[in-house]
Structure formats: structure tokens, C-alpha cells
Write a protein that holds these residues in place. Structure first.
Motif, PDB file in Angstrom:
ATOM      1  N   UNK A 187      33.668  22.983  28.063  1.00  0.00           N
ATOM      2  CA  UNK A 187      33.190  24.229  28.672  1.00  0.00           C
ATOM      3  C   UNK A 187      31.913  23.980  29.469  1.00  0.00           C
ATOM      4  N   UNK A 188      31.003  23.220  28.909  1.00  0.00           N
ATOM      5  CA  UNK A 188      29.745  22.926  29.599  1.00  0.00           C
ATOM      6  C   UNK A 188      29.990  22.091  30.853  1.00  0.00           C
ATOM      7  N   UNK A 189      30.945  21.178  30.779  1.00  0.00           N
ATOM      8  CA  UNK A 189      31.263  20.347  31.948  1.00  0.00           C
ATOM      9  C   UNK A 189      31.799  21.183  33.100  1.00  0.00           C
ATOM     10  N   UNK A 190      32.618  22.182  32.767  1.00  0.00           N
ATOM     11  CA  UNK A 190      33.146  23.072  33.805  1.00  0.00           C
ATOM     12  C   UNK A 190      32.009  23.874  34.432  1.00  0.00           C
ATOM     13  N   UNK A 191      31.141  24.411  33.582  1.00  0.00           N
ATOM     14  CA  UNK A 191      30.042  25.246  34.077  1.00  0.00           C
ATOM     15  C   UNK A 191      29.062  24.445  34.937  1.00  0.00           C
ATOM     16  N   UNK A 192      28.794  23.197  34.541  1.00  0.00           N
ATOM     17  CA  UNK A 192      27.804  22.370  35.240  1.00  0.00           C
ATOM     18  C   UNK A 192      28.425  21.412  36.255  1.00  0.00           C
ATOM     19  N   UNK A 193      29.677  21.621  36.600  1.00  0.00           N
ATOM     20  CA  UNK A 193      30.356  20.720  37.539  1.00  0.00           C
ATOM     21  C   UNK A 193      29.636  20.722  38.891  1.00  0.00           C
ATOM     22  N   UNK A 194      29.513  19.554  39.522  1.00  0.00           N
ATOM     23  CA  UNK A 194      28.836  19.473  40.830  1.00  0.00           C
ATOM     24  C   UNK A 194      29.421  20.426  41.876  1.00  0.00           C
ATOM     25  N   UNK A 195      30.741  20.603  41.857  1.00  0.00           N
ATOM     26  CA  UNK A 195      31.369  21.532  42.811  1.00  0.00           C
ATOM     27  C   UNK A 195      30.860  22.956  42.609  1.00  0.00           C
ATOM     28  N   UNK A 196      30.640  23.314  41.340  1.00  0.00           N
ATOM     29  CA  UNK A 196      30.129  24.650  41.046  1.00  0.00           C
ATOM     30  C   UNK A 196      28.718  24.815  41.609  1.00  0.00           C
ATOM     31  N   UNK A 197      27.908  23.782  41.490  1.00  0.00           N
ATOM     32  CA  UNK A 197      26.551  23.844  42.013  1.00  0.00           C
ATOM     33  C   UNK A 197      26.573  24.024  43.530  1.00  0.00           C
ATOM     34  N   UNK A 198      27.492  23.332  44.193  1.00  0.00           N
ATOM     35  CA  UNK A 198      27.604  23.440  45.649  1.00  0.00           C
ATOM     36  C   UNK A 198      28.020  24.850  46.051  1.00  0.00           C
ATOM     37  N   UNK A 199      29.021  25.384  45.374  1.00  0.00           N
ATOM     38  CA  UNK A 199      29.528  26.723  45.703  1.00  0.00           C
ATOM     39  C   UNK A 199      28.459  27.781  45.437  1.00  0.00           C
ATOM     40  N   UNK A 200      27.758  27.672  44.327  1.00  0.00           N
ATOM     41  CA  UNK A 200      26.707  28.643  44.004  1.00  0.00           C
ATOM     42  C   UNK A 200      25.603  28.651  45.053  1.00  0.00           C
ATOM     43  N   UNK A 210      35.053  32.182  45.840  1.00  0.00           N
ATOM     44  CA  UNK A 210      35.007  33.221  44.812  1.00  0.00           C
ATOM     45  C   UNK A 210      36.102  33.023  43.775  1.00  0.00           C
ATOM     46  N   UNK A 211      37.282  32.666  44.239  1.00  0.00           N
ATOM     47  CA  UNK A 211      38.392  32.434  43.300  1.00  0.00           C
ATOM     48  C   UNK A 211      38.068  31.244  42.391  1.00  0.00           C
ATOM     49  N   UNK A 212      37.496  30.214  42.967  1.00  0.00           N
ATOM     50  CA  UNK A 212      37.108  29.036  42.187  1.00  0.00           C
ATOM     51  C   UNK A 212      36.090  29.404  41.109  1.00  0.00           C
ATOM     52  N   UNK A 213      35.105  30.207  41.467  1.00  0.00           N
ATOM     53  CA  UNK A 213      34.069  30.598  40.512  1.00  0.00           C
ATOM     54  C   UNK A 213      34.637  31.448  39.382  1.00  0.00           C
ATOM     55  N   UNK A 214      35.430  32.461  39.745  1.00  0.00           N
ATOM     56  CA  UNK A 214      36.007  33.343  38.721  1.00  0.00           C
ATOM     57  C   UNK A 214      36.878  32.547  37.761  1.00  0.00           C
ATOM     58  N   UNK A 215      37.749  31.698  38.294  1.00  0.00           N
ATOM     59  CA  UNK A 215      38.636  30.896  37.455  1.00  0.00           C
ATOM     60  C   UNK A 215      37.853  29.930  36.569  1.00  0.00           C
ATOM     61  N   UNK A 216      36.813  29.348  37.115  1.00  0.00           N
ATOM     62  CA  UNK A 216      36.009  28.387  36.351  1.00  0.00           C
ATOM     63  C   UNK A 216      35.270  29.072  35.208  1.00  0.00           C
TER      64      UNK A 216
END
Length: 302
Positions: A187-200, A210-216
Motif C-alpha cells: 500500500x505504501x509503495x503504491x502511495x509513494x510511487x514516483x509516477x504518483x509524485x509526478x502526477x500530483x 485523475x483516473x490513475x490517482x483515483x484507482x491508485x
């Protein structure tokens, strides 16, 4: 020459008409997909809100639900887009709903990670004491000798009789602890994934973002629920005898002692019953109403 020019113009017009029609159909189809998707999301998120949300998050959810209703009314009327003045472009009606939902889920995901850590860290102390005490070496040899494993040694019992089951359950406890922490890490790996940081970090997020964030964030919460359940199952093993301590009470209310609902399960610590209910998509405040006035919420027997 004039006839050829007319044919070319008519061909271009026909192409534009077909393209416009395809675009309209695509927008309608995507809007229907988003409508169905967000409807299901909001239903699932409502349980999370009821169980764990702060007052601010509850207000945010109501705002999102209201926006979804307005967007749905437009969707029913086949009005699929709006003009975003800030971005200076047309967007589908459900864009803002998904944007706000992703922000809400971000906070909820953090809460679930924190809650999972609390449960696993809380049960791990007792778990490791059991693993050390009942594993190879130490007192373990008293269980393998051809005599009563709870016999007196110098006037005292090496083990309490109610602890005897832990000798056999220790491997399950260790397995659950391992899986619980592994799932929490996932769960932490998904939340802290580099792709998530880029999208945020993006100032302007597209529909894919947005779809990526909601699904993640939903995946984070799903993993956290699983991690918490492993911790709860360990509590059920360690506190196995709590059930038998009030067996008559269970019989009086016709509650099966093998698999009582979380709200009736005295093996689960009282402050974690809300997590056990949430894992089953149940609203804790409603489940509390099932408790008879004289039914013990929690007991200290270990």
C-alpha cells in the motif's frame, strides 16, 4: 475543373460530418463510462466516510456528491461538456467530480495507512512474545516431552492451560504478521510511487491522470484493509479464550461462537471493531445498534 472542386469540397464536408459524429459518440460513451464508474466509487467511499472521515472530509464528500448529481443531470440531458475558463478548454462534465474525489481519497488513503500501522504495531508485540516463547528452544521442549505439557514444575505451571493453543497457532500468527506487513508495504509503495509524485505535481491534470490517482488511492485502501484484517485475525487467535468466557451469553442471543459478527466478537479489541466492520463494507455506527444493552463490548480475559 469546377466540378472537381465541388467534389473535393463535398468530400471534405462529408468527412467533417463523419468525424464530428464519431467525436460526439465518443464523448457520450466516455461520459456514460465515467457516470457508472463514479457512481460505484461514491457508494464505496461513503462507507469509508461514515467510519473514518473528519468533519472536513464529510463536507468534502457531500460537495462531491452534489457535483456528481449536477453533472448527472446534464448527462441525462446529453449535455456532456463544459468550458473550463481556467484551462481555456472544453472538458467532460464529470471532470471536476473526479478531480475532487482524487483529493478526498488522497487524505483517506493516508488515514488508512496510519490505521494499518497502528493495528499491526499493536499486535506485533504480543505476537513476537509468543513466537519467542513457543518456538524452538526455551520452553518448547516441555510440549514435546511425553507428559502433561502444563504439569507442575517446582509447584508452578510452565504454561497456563489457556495458552496451550498458542503452541500450535504460532506458525499461523507468524504467517499473518508477515502477510500483514507485506500488504501494508504494498500500500505504501503504491502511495509513494514516483509516477504518483509526478502526477500530483502537475498543475493541470488530464482525465488519465485523475483516473490513475483515483484507482491508485482505492488500491492503497484495499491493501490497507487487507493488512488490518491480518492484524485482527491475530488478535482473534491470541484472545481465543475470550469467546469461551462468555459462551452462555452467545447462546442466549443465538450467536455462533465459531464466526460471530465483528460487533459481537469479544476477541477483537473494542477500538478496532470499527476496522473489522469497515473491512466488510459495514458502517460501524449502524452495527453498534445491534448490541443488546447487557452484551459485553470487550472483556479483559486473554
Amino acid at each position: 475543373m469546377k466540378k472537381l472542386l465541388i467534389i473535393v469540397i463535398l468530400s471534405i464536408c462529408a468527412l467533417l460530418i463523419r468525424t464530428h459524429g464519431a467525436f460526439a459518440l465518443s464523448t457520450a460513451a466516455k461520459s456514460l463510462e465515467e457516470y457508472t464508474y463514479l457512481m460505484n466509487c461514491l457508494r464505496d467511499v461513503r462507507v469509508m466516510i461514515e467510519n473514518f472521515a473528519s468533519e472536513e472530509q464529510k463536507k468534502k464528500y457531500e460537495e462531491i456528491a452534489s457535483d456528481f448529481k449536477d453533472a448527472s443531470v446534464s448527462f441525462y440531458g446529453h449535455n456532456f461538456t463544459f468550458f473550463d475558463k481556467d484551462a481555456k478548454k472544453h472538458r467532460r462534465k464529470f471532470y471536476l467530480v473526479k478531480l475532487k474525489l482524487s483529493e478526498l481519497l488522497d487524505g483517506l488513503a493516508q488515514s488508512y495507512i496510519s490505521r494499518s500501522k497502528e493495528i499491526l504495531h499493536g499486535v506485533s508485540k504480543d505476537s513476537f512474545n509468543i513466537l519467542i516463547k513457543f518456538d524452538k528452544g526455551g520452553y518448547r521442549k516441555y510440549f514435546t516431552k511425553p507428559h502433561d505439557p502444563v504439569s507442575l514444575v517446582q509447584g508452578e505451571k510452565i504454561y497456563k492451560s489457556e495458552e496451550y493453543h498458542l503452541y500450535y497457532d504460532k506458525s499461523t500468527i507468524e504467517r499473518y504478521l508477515n502477510k500483514g506487513y507485506k500488504t501494508l508495504q504494498d500500500a505504501q509503495n503504491i502511495y509513494n510511487h514516483p509516477d504518483m509524485e509526478v502526477v500530483k505535481a502537475k498543475k493541470e491534470k488530464n482525465d488519465y491522470d485523475l483516473h490513475y490517482m483515483v484507482e491508485s488511492f482505492l488500491a492503497v485502501i484495499k491493501n490497507c484493509r487487507e493488512a488490518k484484517q491480518y492484524g485482527i485475525e491475530i488478535y482473534k487467535i491470541i484472545r481465543k479464550n475470550n469467546i469461551y468466557a462468555i459462551q452462555k451469553k452467545y447462546e442466549n442471543y443465538n450467536i455462533p461462537i465459531t464466526s460471530p459478527e465483528p460487533i459481537f466478537d469479544v476477541r477483537i479489541p473494542e477500538n478496532y471493531k470499527i476496522d473489522a466492520n469497515d473491512n466488510l463494507q459495514l458502517i460501524h455506527s449502524i452495527e453498534l445498534k445491534k448490541l443488546p444493552p447487557d452484551f459485553p463490548k470487550s472483556i479483559s480475559v486473554e
